[in-house]
Design an enzyme around this catalytic site. Structure first.
Site, short mmCIF file in Angstrom:
data_model
loop_
_atom_site.label_atom_id
_atom_site.label_comp_id
_atom_site.label_asym_id
_atom_site.label_seq_id
_atom_site.Cartn_x
_atom_site.Cartn_y
_atom_site.Cartn_z
N ARG A 10 0.86 -1.18 0.00
CA ARG A 10 0.00 0.00 0.00
C ARG A 10 0.90 1.23 0.00
O ARG A 10 2.08 1.15 0.28
CB ARG A 10 -0.90 -0.01 1.24
CG ARG A 10 -1.94 -1.11 1.21
CD ARG A 10 -2.51 -1.38 2.61
NE ARG A 10 -3.19 -0.20 3.15
CZ ARG A 10 -3.57 -0.11 4.44
NH1 ARG A 10 -3.30 -1.09 5.28
NH2 ARG A 10 -4.20 0.97 4.87
N SER A 12 0.62 4.12 1.80
CA SER A 12 0.66 4.98 2.98
C SER A 12 2.08 5.02 3.54
O SER A 12 2.92 4.17 3.23
CB SER A 12 -0.29 4.47 4.06
OG SER A 12 0.19 3.25 4.62
N LYS A 80 -2.42 -8.13 10.99
CA LYS A 80 -3.78 -8.08 11.54
C LYS A 80 -4.81 -7.72 10.48
O LYS A 80 -6.01 -7.95 10.68
CB LYS A 80 -3.86 -7.11 12.71
CG LYS A 80 -3.65 -5.65 12.38
CD LYS A 80 -3.68 -4.80 13.64
CE LYS A 80 -3.40 -3.35 13.36
NZ LYS A 80 -4.42 -2.69 12.53
N ASP A 81 -4.36 -7.16 9.34
CA ASP A 81 -5.29 -6.81 8.26
C ASP A 81 -5.56 -7.97 7.31
O ASP A 81 -6.43 -7.87 6.44
CB ASP A 81 -4.71 -5.65 7.42
CG ASP A 81 -4.62 -4.35 8.19
OD1 ASP A 81 -5.39 -4.18 9.15
OD2 ASP A 81 -3.77 -3.52 7.83
N ARG A 125 -13.37 -3.89 17.72
CA ARG A 125 -12.72 -4.48 18.90
C ARG A 125 -12.36 -3.41 19.92
O ARG A 125 -12.64 -3.54 21.11
CB ARG A 125 -11.45 -5.24 18.45
CG ARG A 125 -10.60 -5.77 19.61
CD ARG A 125 -9.26 -6.29 19.08
NE ARG A 125 -8.50 -5.26 18.38
CZ ARG A 125 -7.72 -4.38 18.99
NH1 ARG A 125 -7.59 -4.39 20.30
NH2 ARG A 125 -7.05 -3.49 18.29
N ARG A 126 -11.73 -2.33 19.44
CA ARG A 126 -11.36 -1.25 20.35
C ARG A 126 -12.60 -0.56 20.92
O ARG A 126 -12.65 -0.24 22.11
CB ARG A 126 -10.48 -0.23 19.62
CG ARG A 126 -9.09 -0.77 19.28
CD ARG A 126 -8.34 0.14 18.34
NE ARG A 126 -6.99 -0.37 18.05
CZ ARG A 126 -6.31 -0.09 16.96
NH1 ARG A 126 -6.84 0.70 16.03
NH2 ARG A 126 -5.10 -0.59 16.78
N ARG A 143 -11.50 6.79 10.34
CA ARG A 143 -10.89 6.04 9.24
C ARG A 143 -9.71 6.79 8.66
O ARG A 143 -9.52 7.96 8.89
CB ARG A 143 -11.94 5.83 8.13
CG ARG A 143 -13.07 4.86 8.50
CD ARG A 143 -12.61 3.41 8.53
NE ARG A 143 -11.73 3.11 7.41
CZ ARG A 143 -12.12 2.97 6.14
NH1 ARG A 143 -13.39 3.08 5.83
NH2 ARG A 143 -11.24 2.69 5.18
N GLY A 144 -8.92 6.09 7.85
CA GLY A 144 -7.77 6.67 7.18
C GLY A 144 -6.48 6.06 7.67
O GLY A 144 -6.45 5.29 8.63
N ASN A 145 -5.37 6.39 7.00
CA ASN A 145 -4.08 5.90 7.47
C ASN A 145 -3.72 6.63 8.77
O ASN A 145 -4.42 7.55 9.20
CB ASN A 145 -3.00 6.06 6.39
CG ASN A 145 -2.78 7.51 5.99
OD1 ASN A 145 -2.70 8.39 6.81
ND2 ASN A 145 -2.70 7.74 4.67
N ARG A 149 -5.55 9.91 10.46
CA ARG A 149 -6.29 9.79 11.73
C ARG A 149 -5.73 10.73 12.80
O ARG A 149 -6.49 11.32 13.57
CB ARG A 149 -6.27 8.33 12.20
CG ARG A 149 -7.24 7.44 11.43
CD ARG A 149 -7.22 6.03 11.93
NE ARG A 149 -6.08 5.28 11.42
CZ ARG A 149 -5.43 4.33 12.08
NH1 ARG A 149 -5.77 4.03 13.32
NH2 ARG A 149 -4.43 3.68 11.51
N CYS A 234 -12.87 -9.11 10.04
CA CYS A 234 -12.78 -7.73 10.52
C CYS A 234 -14.11 -7.24 11.09
O CYS A 234 -14.29 -6.06 11.29
CB CYS A 234 -12.36 -6.81 9.37
SG CYS A 234 -10.67 -7.10 8.79
#
Length: 304
Positions: A10, A12, A80-81, A125-126, A143-145, A149, A234
């Site tokens: 990606r 980012s 985790k993604d 989860r958070r 949302r976002g990188n 954020r 997810c």
């Protein structure tokens, strides 16, 4: 001379840091490579919560397609993604040594903790774990990188936002105004980086074995098996953490929450490392047998 390995990532800042780390390690092992950044759907569509997009592996699919189309040779992901089931023809080739597993709260002062506050996160989860501990608070979607954020936190009146410590640490974005959320169970494989390759590509798979950390791989596979059996992907508030606490002992904790955080089902086990093969599955089944089956059914019905 072997081929130049094309590394898909990606675009980012964090993803590029991860890809460059893999590139550096490959170079140290004697392999030539180049970076090929792409933009994933998860990076483009930022006006909806992740679970509403209805795509498992939204941050990895674009790279999967590029690999299967032979546009790239390997892909680097935050583990985790990555869905617990990889596409046909793509395999795990290396799990890098794990970084910080904790979540952290980046805040504007902590006076709100004992009153009412607004916390931002894009993670179910958070959100569930925060509401379990602070039921009077409000949680808004973020949302976002990581750069985006952090900027959104600055631009809004929220009291704080939750981040993975590893991501901020890797790109030197971790501010002074944070606290460790060591009571929050991380996402399965949080803090770990995964490199995937085509199953048929023996050259890349052999090259990436130089990068594999066996202890990290052991722990994250237990966590991901726990996730797979619970059928979380997810879209459910699931946390898991496996650690080798002594030379031959694995300590595991897994949790499942309701979406509002009011219900919590957890399991904790310490076992000899020789018996790890079924640990993730066994712990997930224990959760399911202790009310998790009904809770997962409720979560899935609410997510439709």
């Amino acid at each position: 001379m072997g081929k130049k390995i094309r590394i898909g990532t990606r675009d980012s800042e964090l993803a590029l840091w991860q890809a460059k780390t893999v590139q550096k390690l490959l170079q140290e092992a004697g392999y030539d490579s180049e970076l090929l950044p792409v933009k994933s759907t998860g990076d483009i569509v930022l006006d909806k919560p992740l679970y509403e997009l209805g795509i498992t592996g939204i941050f990895t699919k674009t790279l999967d397609v590029a690999m299967l189309n032979n546009d790239i040779d390997i892909a680097v992901h935050s583990m985790k993604d990555v869905p617990t089931r990889l596409p046909h023809g793509i395999v795990e080739a290396a799990v890098l040594k794990r970084a910080n597993v904790n979540d952290i709260l980046v805040h504007k002062g902590l006076d709100f903790l004992d009153t009412q506050g607004v916390i931002a996160t894009g993670s179910l989860r958070r959100k569930a774990q925060w509401l379990h501990k602070f039921p009077e608070h409000t949680v808004v979607d973020l949302r976002g990188n990581v750069n985006t954020r952090m900027q959104k936190l600055t631009d809004n009146t929220w009291n704080g936002a939750i981040f993975a410590a590893a991501g901020l640490e890797r790109i030197n974005l971790k501010p002074e105004n944070y606290i460790d959320l060591d009571w929050m169970t991380p996402a399965p494989a949080q803090g770990a980086m995964l490199v995937v390759a085509k199953e048929e590509d023996t050259y890349c798979k052999e090259a990436l074995q130089h990068l594999n950390d066996t202890t990290t791989a052991l722990c994250v596979h237990i966590e991901r098996e726990f996730l797979r059996v619970l059928e979380g992907g997810c879209t459910a508030p699931i946390g898991a953490l496996a650690r080798v606490v002594e030379e031959d002992i694995i300590d595991f904790k897994g949790v499942l929450f309701s979406l509002d955080g009011k219900q919590k089902i957890e399991v904790e086990k310490k076992i000899n490392i020789e018996n790890e093969q079924q640990l993730g599955e066994q712990c997930a089944k224990e959760i399911l047998n202790n009310g998790g089956t009904a809770l997962m059914k409720e979560i899935k019905s609410m997510m439709k």
